[in-house]
Motif scaffolding. Sequence first.
Motif, PDB file in Angstrom:
ATOM      1  N   LYS A 170       4.202   6.905  -4.324  1.00 60.41           N
ATOM      2  CA  LYS A 170       4.465   6.322  -5.968  1.00 60.41           C
ATOM      3  C   LYS A 170       5.238   5.070  -5.850  1.00 60.41           C
ATOM      4  CE  LYS A 170       4.498  10.636  -8.128  1.00 60.41           C
ATOM      5  NZ  LYS A 170       3.234  10.609  -8.481  1.00 60.41           N
TER       6      LYS A 170
ATOM      7  N   TYR B 166       7.996   4.277  -3.738  1.00 58.22           N
ATOM      8  CA  TYR B 166       9.455   4.354  -3.334  1.00 58.22           C
ATOM      9  C   TYR B 166       9.454   4.244  -1.836  1.00 58.22           C
ATOM     10  CZ  TYR B 166      10.789   5.891  -8.181  1.00 58.22           C
ATOM     11  OH  TYR B 166      10.996   5.744  -9.291  1.00 58.22           O
TER      12      TYR B 166
ATOM     13  N   THR C 276      16.213  12.682  -2.218  1.00 53.00           N
ATOM     14  CA  THR C 276      15.536  13.687  -2.040  1.00 53.00           C
ATOM     15  C   THR C 276      15.861  14.102  -0.806  1.00 53.00           C
ATOM     16  OG1 THR C 276      13.396  15.054  -2.418  1.00 53.00           O
ATOM     17  CG2 THR C 276      13.182  12.865  -1.237  1.00 53.00           C
TER      18      THR C 276
ATOM     19  N   TYR D 254       7.003  10.532  -3.279  1.00 53.61           N
ATOM     20  CA  TYR D 254       7.493   9.397  -3.919  1.00 53.61           C
ATOM     21  C   TYR D 254       7.235   8.149  -3.027  1.00 53.61           C
ATOM     22  CZ  TYR D 254      10.700  12.401  -6.580  1.00 53.61           C
ATOM     23  OH  TYR D 254      11.243  13.291  -7.670  1.00 53.61           O
TER      24      TYR D 254
ATOM     25  N   LYS E 111      12.696   1.839  -5.676  1.00 54.26           N
ATOM     26  CA  LYS E 111      11.456   1.292  -6.073  1.00 54.26           C
ATOM     27  C   LYS E 111      11.511  -0.026  -6.874  1.00 54.26           C
ATOM     28  CE  LYS E 111       6.916   2.194  -8.360  1.00 54.26           C
ATOM     29  NZ  LYS E 111       6.190   3.248  -9.143  1.00 54.26           N
TER      30      LYS E 111
END
Length: 167
Positions: A137, A139, A123, A134, A159
């Motif tokens: 989550k 990452y 990204t 992210y 991740k």
Amino acid sequence: MGELYRIAAEQDAPRLQQIIYGAYEQIRELRLSWPAAHADEELIRTNIREHECYVLELDGELAATITLSKGEEAKAITELPFLKWFAVAPELQSRGVGSKLLSWVEQEVLARRIGAEAVTLATAERHPWLLAMYERKGYERYRAIDFGNGDGTMHLLRKRLQPQLQE
């Protein structure tokens, strides 16, 4: 709410084009050169044919999509499985729909079916909230790249899916 996780079919392309185009509005506003942001139905059909494009249906309606890349562009930057074209229908954003699909692909497709130890995605640094999303989550940033295409710094995030395999 009935949930169905499945691989996309070419007949899903019109609805996927609506979802992706709507979800990538901010990407266009930031003038990032991501192919998904400007994808027409034919490019979406190509994505479905050439990669593993997954969808989440809620009560029979497509709600979200994510693609496991099989392309050379990903292999040029990472040996890990690479996720791209992650999008949630704008009217369903911030309701956990994307998180459900992402988690399902991470666990069912990548960890269980493929046996991947980790997954990666990319990204843009200049996007106002994607990096933080992210990272929440699980990452972690592991490589920064500037492709010289005007997008600025892109971050590869990884991740670990099966930490026991790392030991």
